[in-house]
Write a protein that holds these residues in place. Structure first.
Motif, PDB file in Angstrom:
ATOM      1  N   GLY A 143      30.993  10.525  -3.652  1.00 35.97           N
ATOM      2  CA  GLY A 143      32.555  10.622  -3.502  1.00 35.97           C
ATOM      3  C   GLY A 143      33.062  11.797  -2.879  1.00 35.97           C
ATOM      4  O   GLY A 143      34.017  12.029  -1.870  1.00 35.97           O
ATOM      5  N   LEU A 144      32.147  13.119  -2.947  1.00 40.27           N
ATOM      6  CA  LEU A 144      32.580  13.976  -1.768  1.00 40.27           C
ATOM      7  C   LEU A 144      32.320  13.705  -0.552  1.00 40.27           C
ATOM      8  O   LEU A 144      33.223  14.240   0.222  1.00 40.27           O
ATOM      9  CB  LEU A 144      31.604  15.446  -2.283  1.00 40.27           C
ATOM     10  CG  LEU A 144      31.837  16.481  -1.644  1.00 40.27           C
ATOM     11  CD1 LEU A 144      33.192  17.115  -1.754  1.00 40.27           C
ATOM     12  CD2 LEU A 144      31.058  17.925  -2.064  1.00 40.27           C
ATOM     13  N   ALA A 145      31.474  13.070  -0.110  1.00 39.05           N
ATOM     14  CA  ALA A 145      31.211  12.583   1.277  1.00 39.05           C
ATOM     15  C   ALA A 145      32.334  11.895   1.845  1.00 39.05           C
ATOM     16  O   ALA A 145      33.151  12.019   2.849  1.00 39.05           O
ATOM     17  CB  ALA A 145      29.896  11.757   1.258  1.00 39.05           C
ATOM     18  N   THR A 146      32.946  10.865   0.748  1.00 35.54           N
ATOM     19  CA  THR A 146      34.014  10.234   1.150  1.00 35.54           C
ATOM     20  C   THR A 146      35.407  11.104   1.494  1.00 35.54           C
ATOM     21  O   THR A 146      36.313  10.960   2.342  1.00 35.54           O
ATOM     22  CB  THR A 146      34.435   9.095   0.171  1.00 35.54           C
ATOM     23  OG1 THR A 146      33.470   8.214  -0.036  1.00 35.54           O
ATOM     24  CG2 THR A 146      35.655   8.502   0.596  1.00 35.54           C
ATOM     25  N   GLY A 147      35.511  11.909   0.542  1.00 37.92           N
ATOM     26  CA  GLY A 147      36.507  12.997   0.570  1.00 37.92           C
ATOM     27  C   GLY A 147      36.662  13.834   1.831  1.00 37.92           C
ATOM     28  O   GLY A 147      37.607  13.909   2.311  1.00 37.92           O
ATOM     29  N   ILE A 148      35.383  14.385   2.330  1.00 46.15           N
ATOM     30  CA  ILE A 148      35.297  15.113   3.484  1.00 46.15           C
ATOM     31  C   ILE A 148      35.623  14.301   4.650  1.00 46.15           C
ATOM     32  O   ILE A 148      36.296  14.512   5.821  1.00 46.15           O
ATOM     33  CB  ILE A 148      33.808  15.809   3.611  1.00 46.15           C
ATOM     34  CG1 ILE A 148      33.614  16.694   2.481  1.00 46.15           C
ATOM     35  CG2 ILE A 148      33.539  16.472   5.044  1.00 46.15           C
ATOM     36  CD1 ILE A 148      32.098  17.322   2.475  1.00 46.15           C
ATOM     37  N   SER A 149      35.365  13.065   4.781  1.00 45.57           N
ATOM     38  CA  SER A 149      35.419  11.983   5.822  1.00 45.57           C
ATOM     39  C   SER A 149      37.060  11.933   6.093  1.00 45.57           C
ATOM     40  O   SER A 149      37.198  11.554   7.381  1.00 45.57           O
ATOM     41  CB  SER A 149      34.824  10.807   5.448  1.00 45.57           C
ATOM     42  OG  SER A 149      33.456  10.694   5.234  1.00 45.57           O
ATOM     43  N   TYR A 150      37.901  12.014   5.147  1.00 53.83           N
ATOM     44  CA  TYR A 150      39.240  11.847   5.477  1.00 53.83           C
ATOM     45  C   TYR A 150      39.896  13.304   5.717  1.00 53.83           C
ATOM     46  O   TYR A 150      41.198  13.157   5.955  1.00 53.83           O
ATOM     47  CB  TYR A 150      39.896  11.212   4.125  1.00 53.83           C
ATOM     48  CG  TYR A 150      39.576   9.771   4.321  1.00 53.83           C
ATOM     49  CD1 TYR A 150      40.363   8.859   4.776  1.00 53.83           C
ATOM     50  CD2 TYR A 150      38.627   9.113   3.437  1.00 53.83           C
ATOM     51  CE1 TYR A 150      40.451   7.619   4.737  1.00 53.83           C
ATOM     52  CE2 TYR A 150      38.518   8.009   3.451  1.00 53.83           C
ATOM     53  CZ  TYR A 150      39.305   7.103   4.138  1.00 53.83           C
ATOM     54  OH  TYR A 150      39.092   5.557   4.102  1.00 53.83           O
ATOM     55  N   LEU A 151      39.363  14.257   5.626  1.00 58.51           N
ATOM     56  CA  LEU A 151      40.061  15.546   5.665  1.00 58.51           C
ATOM     57  C   LEU A 151      40.393  15.808   7.300  1.00 58.51           C
ATOM     58  O   LEU A 151      41.248  16.674   7.628  1.00 58.51           O
ATOM     59  CB  LEU A 151      39.117  16.837   5.339  1.00 58.51           C
ATOM     60  CG  LEU A 151      38.981  16.981   3.896  1.00 58.51           C
ATOM     61  CD1 LEU A 151      38.070  18.210   3.538  1.00 58.51           C
ATOM     62  CD2 LEU A 151      40.319  16.740   3.060  1.00 58.51           C
ATOM     63  N   SER A 152      39.943  15.086   8.367  1.00 59.85           N
ATOM     64  CA  SER A 152      40.168  15.213   9.420  1.00 59.85           C
ATOM     65  C   SER A 152      41.227  14.251   9.923  1.00 59.85           C
ATOM     66  O   SER A 152      42.039  14.421  10.994  1.00 59.85           O
ATOM     67  CB  SER A 152      39.061  14.518  10.533  1.00 59.85           C
ATOM     68  OG  SER A 152      38.882  13.243   9.919  1.00 59.85           O
ATOM     69  N   ALA A 153      42.017  13.820   8.817  1.00 56.99           N
ATOM     70  CA  ALA A 153      43.358  13.512   9.065  1.00 56.99           C
ATOM     71  C   ALA A 153      44.378  14.265   9.666  1.00 56.99           C
ATOM     72  O   ALA A 153      45.356  14.033  10.168  1.00 56.99           O
ATOM     73  CB  ALA A 153      43.706  12.581   7.926  1.00 56.99           C
ATOM     74  N   ALA A 154      44.008  15.866   9.380  1.00 53.69           N
ATOM     75  CA  ALA A 154      44.804  16.717   9.705  1.00 53.69           C
ATOM     76  C   ALA A 154      44.783  16.868  11.196  1.00 53.69           C
ATOM     77  O   ALA A 154      45.753  17.683  11.811  1.00 53.69           O
ATOM     78  CB  ALA A 154      44.386  18.148   9.164  1.00 53.69           C
ATOM     79  N   HIS A 155      43.898  16.193  12.077  1.00 58.14           N
ATOM     80  CA  HIS A 155      44.076  16.563  13.569  1.00 58.14           C
ATOM     81  C   HIS A 155      45.105  15.889  14.137  1.00 58.14           C
ATOM     82  O   HIS A 155      45.365  14.770  13.934  1.00 58.14           O
ATOM     83  CB  HIS A 155      42.674  16.035  14.013  1.00 58.14           C
ATOM     84  CG  HIS A 155      41.559  16.775  13.580  1.00 58.14           C
ATOM     85  ND1 HIS A 155      41.543  18.067  13.393  1.00 58.14           N
ATOM     86  CD2 HIS A 155      40.255  16.496  13.609  1.00 58.14           C
ATOM     87  CE1 HIS A 155      40.245  18.496  13.262  1.00 58.14           C
ATOM     88  NE2 HIS A 155      39.473  17.610  13.054  1.00 58.14           N
ATOM     89  N   THR A 175      45.220  15.072  17.412  1.00 57.01           N
ATOM     90  CA  THR A 175      44.448  14.641  18.467  1.00 57.01           C
ATOM     91  C   THR A 175      42.786  14.524  18.451  1.00 57.01           C
ATOM     92  O   THR A 175      42.256  15.389  17.659  1.00 57.01           O
ATOM     93  CB  THR A 175      44.749  15.182  19.742  1.00 57.01           C
ATOM     94  OG1 THR A 175      44.270  14.537  21.006  1.00 57.01           O
ATOM     95  CG2 THR A 175      44.529  16.841  19.810  1.00 57.01           C
ATOM     96  N   THR A 176      42.181  13.601  19.186  1.00 53.98           N
ATOM     97  CA  THR A 176      40.834  13.852  19.338  1.00 53.98           C
ATOM     98  C   THR A 176      40.481  14.126  20.640  1.00 53.98           C
ATOM     99  O   THR A 176      39.266  14.183  20.769  1.00 53.98           O
ATOM    100  CB  THR A 176      40.044  12.418  18.827  1.00 53.98           C
ATOM    101  OG1 THR A 176      40.824  11.172  20.074  1.00 53.98           O
ATOM    102  CG2 THR A 176      40.415  11.824  17.758  1.00 53.98           C
ATOM    103  N   ARG A 181      43.743   9.089   9.904  1.00 50.75           N
ATOM    104  CA  ARG A 181      42.380   9.538  10.120  1.00 50.75           C
ATOM    105  C   ARG A 181      42.015   9.071  11.468  1.00 50.75           C
ATOM    106  O   ARG A 181      42.085   7.739  11.551  1.00 50.75           O
ATOM    107  CB  ARG A 181      41.500   9.018   8.847  1.00 50.75           C
ATOM    108  CG  ARG A 181      40.150   9.311   9.158  1.00 50.75           C
ATOM    109  CD  ARG A 181      39.200   8.644   7.942  1.00 50.75           C
ATOM    110  NE  ARG A 181      37.585   8.478   8.123  1.00 50.75           N
ATOM    111  CZ  ARG A 181      36.870   7.868   7.579  1.00 50.75           C
ATOM    112  NH1 ARG A 181      37.313   6.893   6.605  1.00 50.75           N
ATOM    113  NH2 ARG A 181      35.642   7.930   8.021  1.00 50.75           N
ATOM    114  N   PRO A 182      41.058   9.919  12.431  1.00 54.39           N
ATOM    115  CA  PRO A 182      40.883   9.471  13.534  1.00 54.39           C
ATOM    116  C   PRO A 182      39.496   8.512  13.348  1.00 54.39           C
ATOM    117  O   PRO A 182      38.667   8.663  12.525  1.00 54.39           O
ATOM    118  CB  PRO A 182      40.626  10.864  14.333  1.00 54.39           C
ATOM    119  CG  PRO A 182      40.282  11.747  13.246  1.00 54.39           C
ATOM    120  CD  PRO A 182      40.963  11.537  12.094  1.00 54.39           C
ATOM    121  N   THR A 183      39.446   7.661  14.346  1.00 53.80           N
ATOM    122  CA  THR A 183      38.522   6.752  14.328  1.00 53.80           C
ATOM    123  C   THR A 183      37.559   7.248  15.761  1.00 53.80           C
ATOM    124  O   THR A 183      37.959   6.975  16.965  1.00 53.80           O
ATOM    125  CB  THR A 183      38.627   5.276  14.792  1.00 53.80           C
ATOM    126  OG1 THR A 183      39.397   4.809  13.657  1.00 53.80           O
ATOM    127  CG2 THR A 183      37.451   4.463  14.735  1.00 53.80           C
TER     128      THR A 183
END
Length: 690
Positions: free
Chosen positions: A165-177, A179-180, A212-214
């Motif tokens: 669950g924590l791994a999933t949460g961390i994966s979505y925190l980069s939605a703050a960017h 730009t890639t 969330r960036p791909t």
């Protein structure tokens, strides 16, 4: 609900403005004068919208003070702070305007808002006004306007209390960017990550899932909360998908490349992940479009061409960066700004968005205990006579980590690091929208023998060129002092005594733990052994403050207090202000920060630079260091105008005349012969002795 209306602009073009529901004629004007056809959501505006219209306009007034303009053809972004003129190309302007608070939401931190979008083609210009932002096109052109109802306040990502669950949460925190591209290294291109909460199921807001960036980058970790905490900053910055399984060694891969970067197990993993993040981040700073640092020799040594690197995908850029000489890049990079020593747990995972917002490195908390003699040796001091009877806290010396500022998110009392808690970060979030027209500062003197400090710090606060109201009180009772902390002050500077029962008052002692709620975010308890009281203030609602470990001399307290006041009123963070202020005395390590030490009472100073000066036979050797909490930002140095990144230290030798002239032209802290000075005061002293 906000609707849109059209009026005649002073330039003869069409002006778009927000109006209330009580003005339907403007809504009709929008349909009749602006709308040629209804656009389906998502066709013209590359963002989710509730409504979308198109028409022609030459000038638009967007009712948002803080707007961002994205160049859709090159993935660059602009703000009013970074650009007023926009070149040719296709752009998307976005901003948020607050509407009526939603009492039915059940969330006291949320209120209704409208997210506004304008798609247009440049050239164009941006101009701030009292009513919002004016977008001016060179001629009347087709524009598309979209809107979406949203809420003010950070969205929340909910995950189960498991490693997966924590791994999933961390994966979505980069939605703050935003730009890639390499410009993600500039702080203007990163929003605050969404909040992270725990629950029985995974719940991801649509807005976060869409933003969330791909990247094609994946970080596979051992199924432990320790590995997840340590890896979080790298995963966040790279926009990596984080997964956990039964493995010993973390591994980083990237789709479509040959990247298969294997790390060592913990504890070595801590240093390796920090090193890779610093390498990738700094190389992005070199090749980005927005304020790149000039380092042609390093780019040549790494065989990096800025233009070609910018065209690579995030995965391709990672592959390219991994081929550069690691030690060469690390040796050239500025000192990292922040490290957090944490004891990982699912409860403390709530802190990760706040740590990642500052791009803090994360290390596991390790430290050796120092006794009083060790502390005296550390401060290079003799045994001074002291006053008071406060508790003397044993302290820990954090191990590992290599950055200018250290945080301690774990049990125990650290030295040379600010002691932070989950409560401190959550309190900071609650204070984010406090909007006072004037800052409220309260100076409390509860020890008449320290009246000199009261007079000096009061003068410093009042002399600051700021909208600030300063209240001065003396000999407050326990009830009166409690009222000060429970009132909506912005900062309380307490001068007095402290012992095991709390802050000393004429009628007894005030224990901060007994406060109903601290509505003052920041404080300085300039009193003997005030560490525990400071922690209690944070638990009762404050964000951060300066405290003391042990008993301190009155004259030392006054010297630190006055320097701290000036640094704080000049925009330095609480931790950085205290780091510099305590250099005025030999017993400086008796002072510490509790709470989120990155918190600043005011915006960063105009010249966020500290200068070290040493006299030599050839003149003066200078070391200039840029000190701002904004990772990836750059500022002009006072002596040659060179732009340096946050954390950069530059050295040079100048003549006395150049030194004095420059010190007179800026207001920055200076360390001269080991002592603390302000630049203009030191310039006067040097000129007088010439």
């Amino acid at each position: 609900m906000v609707t849109w209306g059209v009026t005649d602009a002073s330039t003869g073009g069409t002006e778009l403005a927000s109006v209330s529901d009580e003005e339907p004629v403007c809504s009709t004007a929008l349909l009749e004068q602006l709308t040629n056809r209804r656009q389906k959501s998502g066709e013209a505006i590359p963002r989710p919208t509730d409504e979308c219209y198109s028409g022609e306009a030459a000038q638009l007034l967007v009712p948002c003070d803080d707007v961002t303009v994205t160049a859709l053809d090159c993935n660059a972004q602009y703000t009013l702070a970074t650009a007023s003129e926009l070149p040719a190309g296709s752009f998307l302007l976005s901003g948020t305007t607050e509407t009526t608070p939603d009492a039915a939401s059940g969330d006291p931190l949320a209120s209704n808002a409208l997210r506004l979008y304008v798609r247009f083609d440049g050239p164009a210009s941006l101009r701030p006004t009292c009513d919002g932002t004016v977008l001016s096109l060179w001629e009347s052109k087709s524009v598309t306007v979209g809107s979406r109802e949203t809420t003010i306040g950070l969205p929340r990502v909910q995950v189960p209390e498991t490693a997966a669950g924590l791994a999933t949460g961390i994966s979505y925190l980069s939605a703050a960017h935003h730009t890639t591209s390499p410009s993600r290294s500039h702080p203007n291109q990163r929003d605050h990550p969404p909040l992270l909460t725990t629950g029985e199921t995974v719940s991801i807001p649509d807005s976060i899932a869409e933003q969330r960036p791909t990247t094609g980058i994946e970080l596979r970790l051992p199924s432990t909360v320790e590995s997840l905490f340590v890896a979080a900053p790298l995963a966040y910055y790279l926009g990596a998908e984080v997964c956990v399984d039964d493995r010993e060694r973390p591994i980083l891969t990237a789709t479509g490349t040959d990247v298969r970067h294997e790390f060592s197990p913990l504890p070595t993993f801590q240093k390796e992940v920090a090193s890779l993040l610093q390498q990738v981040f700094y190389l992005d700073c070199l090749v980005r479009r927005m304020s790149p640092e000039s380092a042609p020799e390093l780019l040549e040594a790494c065989s990096l061409d800025r233009q070609s690197v910018r065209t690579l995908s995030p995965a391709g850029r990672l592959e390219r960066y991994l081929s550069t000489p690691t030690e060469t890049v690390r040796a050239a990079a500025p000192e990292w700004h922040l490290s957090t020593h944490a004891r990982p747990s699912h409860d403390r995972a709530r802190c990760l968005p706040f740590l990642l917002d500052k791009l803090s490195l994360v290390y596991l908390s390790e430290g050796s205990e120092l006794d009083r003699n060790d502390l005296l040796d550390r401060t290079l001091a003799d045994a001074y006579p002291t006053r008071g009877s406060a508790r003397q806290s044993s302290v820990l010396d954090p191990r590992g980590g290599n950055s200018r500022v250290q945080a301690w998110l774990a049990p125990g009392t650290p030295i040379d690091a600010f002691k932070t808690t989950t409560t401190a970060y959550e309190n900071r979030y609650r204070f984010r929208d406090r909007d006072n027209d004037r800052m409220q500062v309260s100076v409390v003197l509860n020890d008449t023998q320290m009246s000199d400090e009261q007079g000096t710090v009061t003068e410093i606060y009042r002399a600051a060129d700021l909208p600030m109201d300063v209240t001065v009180s003396e000999s407050l009772t326990t009830v009166e002092l409690a009222d000060v902390f429970e009132a909506e002050n912005d900062f309380v500077h307490f001068i007095g005594h402290c012992d095991d029962d709390g802050l000393r008052c004429p009628d007894g002692n005030l224990s901060a733990a007994e406060l109903s709620h601290a509505r003052t975010p920041t404080f300085f308890l300039n009193a003997c052994g005030s560490y525990e009281e400071g922690l209690d203030l944070v638990e009762r609602g404050a964000v951060a403050g300066a405290v003391t470990f042990n008993d301190v001399l009155d004259r030392h307290a006054a010297m630190v207090g006055t320097a701290f006041a000036r640094l704080l009123s000049n925009g330095f963070s609480i931790q950085r202000a205290l780091q510099l202020a305590r250099r005025r005395i030999m017993m400086g390590h008796d002072y510490a920060v509790v709470g989120d030490g990155t918190y600043a009472l005011l915006p960063s100073p105009t010249d966020p630079v500290v200068v070290w000066v040493q006299e030599t036979a050839d003149g003066y050797d200078l070391v200039c260091e840029v000190v701002t909490p904004r990772a990836g930002d750059g500022y002009a140095l006072p002596f040659d105008g060179e732009v340096a990144l946050n954390g950069r230290r530059t050295e040079k030798t100048v003549t006395e005349e150049t030194l004095v002239d420059t010190l007179e032209s800026v207001s920055v802290p200076v360390i001269f012969d080991g002592g603390f000075h302000w630049s203009r005061t030191l310039a006067t002293r040097l000129r007088a002795s010439a």
